[in-house]
Each structure stands twice: as structure tokens, then as C-alpha cells.
Design a protein around this motif. Structure first.
Motif, short mmCIF file in Angstrom:
data_model
loop_
_atom_site.label_atom_id
_atom_site.label_comp_id
_atom_site.label_asym_id
_atom_site.label_seq_id
_atom_site.Cartn_x
_atom_site.Cartn_y
_atom_site.Cartn_z
N TYR A 228 -16.81 67.09 -63.49
CA TYR A 228 -17.82 66.83 -64.53
C TYR A 228 -18.82 65.76 -64.11
O TYR A 228 -19.52 65.22 -64.96
CB TYR A 228 -17.15 66.43 -65.85
CG TYR A 228 -16.27 67.51 -66.42
CD1 TYR A 228 -16.81 68.66 -66.98
CD2 TYR A 228 -14.89 67.38 -66.38
CE1 TYR A 228 -16.00 69.66 -67.50
CE2 TYR A 228 -14.06 68.38 -66.89
CZ TYR A 228 -14.63 69.52 -67.45
OH TYR A 228 -13.82 70.50 -67.95
N CYS A 239 -22.53 61.59 -65.41
CA CYS A 239 -21.82 62.80 -65.85
C CYS A 239 -22.82 63.94 -66.03
O CYS A 239 -24.01 63.72 -66.26
CB CYS A 239 -21.09 62.54 -67.17
SG CYS A 239 -19.83 61.25 -67.09
N GLY A 242 -23.64 67.27 -71.26
CA GLY A 242 -22.55 67.78 -72.07
C GLY A 242 -21.22 67.11 -71.80
O GLY A 242 -20.18 67.56 -72.28
N ALA A 243 -21.26 66.01 -71.03
CA ALA A 243 -20.04 65.25 -70.75
C ALA A 243 -20.33 63.77 -70.96
O ALA A 243 -21.47 63.33 -71.00
CB ALA A 243 -19.55 65.50 -69.33
N CYS A 250 -15.24 61.51 -66.04
CA CYS A 250 -16.11 62.16 -67.02
C CYS A 250 -15.31 63.23 -67.75
O CYS A 250 -14.55 63.99 -67.12
CB CYS A 250 -17.32 62.79 -66.33
SG CYS A 250 -18.51 61.59 -65.68
N GLU A 251 -15.50 63.28 -69.04
CA GLU A 251 -14.81 64.26 -69.88
C GLU A 251 -15.85 65.09 -70.63
O GLU A 251 -16.91 64.58 -71.00
CB GLU A 251 -13.88 63.57 -70.88
CG GLU A 251 -12.78 62.73 -70.26
CD GLU A 251 -11.67 63.56 -69.65
OE1 GLU A 251 -11.69 64.80 -69.83
OE2 GLU A 251 -10.81 62.98 -68.98
N PRO A 252 -15.58 66.35 -70.87
CA PRO A 252 -16.54 67.18 -71.60
C PRO A 252 -16.61 66.77 -73.07
O PRO A 252 -15.60 66.42 -73.68
CB PRO A 252 -15.98 68.59 -71.44
CG PRO A 252 -14.52 68.40 -71.20
CD PRO A 252 -14.39 67.12 -70.44
N CYS A 253 -17.83 66.77 -73.61
CA CYS A 253 -18.00 66.50 -75.04
C CYS A 253 -17.35 67.62 -75.84
O CYS A 253 -17.43 68.79 -75.46
CB CYS A 253 -19.48 66.40 -75.38
SG CYS A 253 -20.36 65.05 -74.53
N SER A 254 -16.73 67.26 -76.95
CA SER A 254 -15.98 68.25 -77.72
C SER A 254 -16.69 68.69 -78.98
O SER A 254 -16.15 69.46 -79.76
CB SER A 254 -14.60 67.68 -78.09
OG SER A 254 -14.73 66.45 -78.77
N CYS A 343 -22.69 61.70 -75.20
CA CYS A 343 -22.66 62.88 -76.08
C CYS A 343 -23.65 62.76 -77.22
O CYS A 343 -23.94 63.75 -77.90
CB CYS A 343 -21.24 63.08 -76.64
SG CYS A 343 -19.99 63.41 -75.39
#
Length: 612
Positions: A228, A239, A242-243, A250-254, A343
Motif C-alpha cells: 500500500y 501511501c 485510498g490508504a 500503510c493500511e487501506p481506508c475502510s 483518508c
């Protein structure tokens, strides 16, 4: 068996029978076996004695006779040594064999042709030596026995830029195994790899960028980043759209839930401002000494934590758990990455930076709104005076964070090859190259404007208030209520210490961007340590805080800050400038000598000074 004559009869079966007297019909003699000759000797059957083979020959059991040894060939009745570049591998050869390409025989009488060592080749027959691929050591061969210069490739730590071209040193941050080349393109198997903690971009694969977070750049093939993370961003520092950044990954936005932390922090900040507005404007005469001491301790805590934020502006490779702790304290510097700001506001560094600079000024209308509500319920509220005191308290507590936030575009670190001309990135936003993009220029302009909006006017106001404080006290001016954030923590005689504290914070914040210090981690650390030590000496001499305990704690916090700074420096692979280290050493030693001589002088003066 009847033997005639007086001679001996010799059988080829290993027996000798001595003849008896002439005319005898019996064999009075005895049968004796052949002699058992040592290895390498032959038996003379006429005498039953062992003898050495002639020079250059060796006894062969299969022939039962002497033959030319390995390394020699038969010539007439004798043997001659094979010349250099030739060999015979076994005894009894009639002629010498020529060394094949890729092999050589350095001397005469050789029993084998040796393979050319790694790094050499030989295309000809019957040679006595191999040809080096490159006398400088930049080229080598992958295996022994190379028979053509086509087998020469770049040695380890070197790479070839073009087919038939020379070998160049491997860029810092890349791994060049033997045979590395970029002539066949990025996708080739022999293309240089990237070390962990570094990255390159496909569009310019030989420009290496240093990553501040090792986890962001796992190394390997060109253009590789952690999950990501944007592979087209310098140092894998951003990132993908969308992360958001969560710690070191980095984490994806939920979805809509990602806005919740952002909103909660905003509401918490507004609530905190409301509480602080009421707390800092209470009547000081009604506060207990314990309450005052609690306020002082909280102020010391915030100052210490924000000073840790200054350490992040120095190119120190912090270890765990210090790295994670510093990232958490960055929230006090208005670094909102920890609340999923990616996000909400996206990944544009300029818009995020502008929002970061607006955090402090946005507190003013919030405080004004709270005071408006307070005046509605308490008509006697002096809105302007309390606004100045509340905002002054806020800016005083977060002064370091405000200055760090505004100057962050000017604090950069170098990329390989770590020379004064190397590319550099912002420490706070490594994806932005310093001085090399419009993005950085925009952020510098925004940062300078932010400095002129908050820190500089605040310092000017604090200086004026400090200068006029004795006058305001003597006249009982109402401005004393607006200035209480500067003076109430200190003894009345040490009212000026607030401006000393602000000056100390400003100087330490500016160290990473001072010309001559910028980019020199070792010298920055030295100057920062000297500033903290000097401030601690002044503080311990003046004891300005109203509480004795606060004075002790302030000194202890400064000492631990120095120890943390030294520890982080020891864990960092410094690109030290020896010239600057020498200058620092001369300054320190000169100061030491001056103090020693001064101490001696004072002692002599006190000894011989007339007693009053």
C-alpha cells in the motif's frame, strides 16, 4: 631335468637354477626367487638386483619396464621434458599435449594444464599464463577456465552501464553481484538489486533514495515498496490513494468509519480548549500551592515531550521502542497522520501541510467562542484579556510544536551518495525533495507565512510584556491579567525567565536549519547538547520556578534528554564531517582551558584579596 655345462640356467618364471658339475645328471643347486624391488625401481634379471630407472623415466608395472614419466615424452632412447604451455598427464607418452584455451602450463615438465583462475581468460593454445580481465579489479569471470574475453563481467560491487562499456562502482544503497549490468534493462535477472532501507523509482532506477523507515523499503527489485505504499514516490514515503499511515505501515481506508478518529480528535481538541479557557483564567489568589505546582509540572511535561519532537528533526536512526514513542508524541506537533488524515484530506502533502499550520490559529476563534458563551452567562467576563491569556497559554505550551511545524520544510536529510550535491528530502515528508520541486517551494512559502503569523508575533509580544512587566506591576495595570501566562509560574524576582525559556526553545528548534549545521547530524547533536547544558546551568543557578521540586525536575528532564540524544547518536551510522568535528573539539577544549585558567585566577584573587 638335466643341465649340461657349468653355467646357470635362468627361467623367466622368477627362478634361478645353478648348474652342477659337467656331465652330472642331478641338480645339486637350490631354487631362489627374484628380488622384490621397491616401487619406482626395475629388476635386472641377469643379476637379480634392483636398479633405478634412467633420468626422466619411471617403472610401469603394466610394461614391466621403465618409461618416460608424466611431464616428459620419449625421444630416441631417452626422455625430454615437455615445454611450457604443454603437458603429459601420464607416463609413457610419446608426445606432449598442448594446453587448450582456458588453461595454461607455466613451467616445463607439467603433468596438467591448470584452469585460468577467476578473473582471467586465455583464448590461445599452448600458453604459459592467462590474461587478466581488468588490472583494476573491476572485472572478473563467473567460473574458472574462461577461454574468451566475452566471459569477463563486472566484479562484485560494480556494474556495466552499456554492452561493451566499462564497469562502474555500484551506487550506494544498491547490491551489485558479479555480472551485474543495466544494458539489458530493468527487468533483466542481472540488474542491480536495492538494499533494505533504500528504494529507486522505475523512471530513474539508478537514483537511490534513503528511506527513514526501514519497513517502508524492503529492498530487492527496482521500484519495490511495502504494501500500500506508492512505488513512484520518493523513499516509499507516501501511501497510495485510498490508504492511510498507521505507525510504520500503510493500511487501506475502510470507508466512513475512517473519519471518526479525525472528528473525535477535533472534538477533543475543542473540549480541551474550553476547559483550558476556564482553568487558566481563574483567580490566582484562590488557587492552592498544590494546584499551582501541578500546573507547573504539566507545563514541564509538555515542554519535555515537545523537545523529543525536536530530536525527530535530526537524522538519527532511532531504535525501538523510541521510534514508536516519538511517532506518538508527534501528535503534539500537529502531525495528524495518526488519526487517518490520509483518508480524510487525501495524500497531497501541500494540503496536509496547510491544514497542519492552521491548527494553532484555528484555536483563536474556538477560544473566542467559548469566552463569548462564558460572557453570556457571566457578564463580567473580560473577553479580550482572557482571550490573550488563554491563547498566550496555548501558544506558550505548544511553542516548540508550532515552530517545528512551520520550519519542517527546511529540515532535510541527504540521499545517496550523501554528498553536499546529493538530493535531499524533507524529514517530516520524505516524499518531497528539498529545493527540487514546486511542492517543496509551496510548502516553504506556507511554512514561512505560518512562522510570521504565530511564533514571531508571539515572541515579540512576550518580549514587550517582559520589558514592561515592572511598570505594569507598579501601576497595577489590567494587562497583568492578560500576561499571567508568562509570569505566574516563576518567582516574582525571576519574572523574566519566561522569555529565556522561549528563547531556549526557539534556538533548539532552529538548530537543524542553521547554515553550517543543516545535514550534519554529528554537529547538530553537539550544538543541541551544548544548548541544553547551558540552559540547565542557568536554570539550576536561578531556580526560577515557584516550586523547589519543579526546579529539580526541570534539571533532571534536561539531563535525561541529553542522555537520550547521545544514545540515539550512538545508534546512528553518522556521515560525519571531520572538519566540523575538529572545530567543535577546538571550541570545547578552548572553553575548558578558559574555565580552568579562570578558576585558578579566581582562586588566587580570593586568596590575596584584602579581607573587609
Amino acid at each position: 631335468l638335466v643341465l649340461f655345462g657349468n653355467g646357470d640356467l635362468v627361467f623367466g618364471l622368477g627362478e634361478v637354477i645353478a648348474a652342477g658339475p659337467a656331465g652330472a645328471n642331478a641338480l645339486p643347486g637350490r631354487i631362489a626367487p627374484f628380488a622384490d624391488c621397491p616401487e619406482g625401481q626395475m629388476l635386472d634379471m641377469s643379476t637379480n638386483q634392483c636398479m633405478d630407472c634412467p633420468e626422466g623415466q619411471v617403472f610401469l608395472d603394466i610394461l614391466g619396464a621403465c618409461a618416460c614419466r608424466a611431464g616428459y615424452m620419449a625421444l630416441g632412447s631417452g626422455c625430454v621434458a615437455c615445454g611450457a604451455g604443454n603437458m603429459t598427464g601420464s607416463a609413457g607418452s610419446e608426445e606432449c599435449d598442448r594446453c587448450q584455451p582456458g588453461r595454461y602450463a607455466a613451467g616445463i615438465a607439467q603433468t596438467e594444464c591448470k584452469a585460468c583462475p577467476v578473473g582471467t581468460y586465455q583464448p590461445a593454445l599452448s600458453t604459459t599464463a592467462c590474461v587478466s580481465c581488468d588490472a583494476s579489479g573491476r572485472q572478473t569471470t563467473m567460473v574458472e577456465g574462461a577461454d574468451s574475453d566475452a566471459a569477463c563481467v563486472c566484479a562484485r560491487d560494480f556494474f556495466r552501464k552499456s554492452a561493451g562499456g566499462g564497469c562502474e562502482e555500484c551506487p550506494i544503497g544498491m547490491v551489485c553481484e558479479a555480472g551485474s549490468s543495466i544494458a539489458e534493462g530493468v527487468g533483466s535477472s542481472n540488474y542491480p538489486a536495492v538494499e533494505e532501507g533504500f528504494m529507486t523509482i522505475m523512471d530513474d532506477p539508478l537514483q537511490v533514495y534513503k528511506c527513514l523507515q526501514m519497513e517502508s523499503c524492503p529492498g530487492g527489485r527496482v521500484g519495490t515498496c511495502a504494501a500500500y505504499r506508492d512505488t513512484e514516490t520518493v523513499a516509499c514515503a507516501r501511501c497510495v490513494d485510498g490508504a492511510y499511515e498507521s505507525g510504520k505501515v500503510c493500511e487501506p481506508c475502510s470507508g466512513s468509519t475512517d473519519v471518526a478518529p479525525f472528528i473525535l480528535v477535533g472534538l477533543a481538541g475543542c473540549a480541551g480548549l474550553a476547559v483550558m479557557t476556564f482553568m487558566v483564567n481563574r483567580n490566582l489568589l484562590m488557587q492552592t500551592s498544590n494546584t499551582m505546582m501541578c500546573v507547573v509540572m504539566v507545563a514541564l511535561m509538555f515542554t519535555g515531550i515537545q523537545t523529543l519532537g525536536i530530536f525527530q528533526q535530526v537524522s538519527i536512526e532511532w531504535f525501538e521502542p523510541m521510534q514508536s514513542i516519538l511517532e506518538l508524541t508527534s501528535l503534539l506537533s500537529f502531525n495528524l497522520k495518526v488519526v487517518k488524515v490520509g483518508c480524510v484530506l487525501g495524500i497531497n502533502p501541500v494540503s496536509n501541510f496547510i491544514f497542519r499550520q492552521m491548527v494553532a490559529p484555528m484555536s483563536i476563534p474556538v477560544v473566542a467562542l467559548v469566552l463569548g458563551v462564558k460572557r453570556y452567562f457571566r457578564p463580567g467576563t473580560r473577553v479580550l484579556l482572557e482571550l490573550v491569556n488563554t491563547v498566550g497559554t496555548l501558544f506558550n505550551v505548544f511553542f516548540i510544536s508550532i515552530v517545528l511545524s512551520g520550519t519542517s520544510p527546511l529540515v532535510c536529510y541527504r540521499h545517496p551518495p550523501f554528498t553536499p550535491d546529493s538530493l535531499a528530502s524533507m524529514i517530516s515528508e520524505p516524499s518531497v525533495l528539498c529545493g527540487g520541486s514546486n511542492v517543496h517551494t509551496e510548502m516553504v512559502v506556507v511554512g514561512i507565512l505560518a512562522i510570521f503569523v504565530v511564533p514571531i508575533p508571539f515572541m515579540a509580544m512576550a518580549s514587550i510584556f517582559t520589558w514592561k512587566y515592572p511598570f505594569y506591576v507598579s501601576t497595577g495595570h489590567e494587562y497583568l491579567h492578560a500576561m499571567r501566562f508568562l509570569f505566574f509560574r516563576f518567582h516574582a524576582s525571576k519574572y523574566y525567565y519566561g522569555i529565556i525559556l522561549l528563547s531556549r526553545s526557539l534556538i533548539i528548534c532552529l538548530i537543524p536549519i542553521i547554515p553550517g549545521l543543516a545535514g550534519d547530524t554529528a554537529l547538530q547533536t553537539w550544538v543541541m547538547t551544548a544548548c541544553i547544558c547551558g540552559y540547565t546551568l542557568v536554570q539550576q543557578q536561578l531556580n526560577p520556578w515557584r516550586s523547589y521540586t519543579a526546579n529539580i525536575m526541570d534539571g533532571l528532564i534536561s539531563m535525561t534528554l541529553i542522555l537520550l540524544l547521545m544514545t540515539g547518536t550512538m545508534a546512528t551510522d553518522l556521515q560525519a564531517n571531520m572538519d566540523s568535528i575538529k572545530v567543535a573539539g577546538v571550541i570545547a577544549f578552548s572553553a575548558f582551558l578558559a574555565l580552568v585558567v579562570g578558576t585558578l585566577g579566581v582562586g588566587i584573587y580570593l586568596r590575596f584579596r584584602p579581607n573587609p
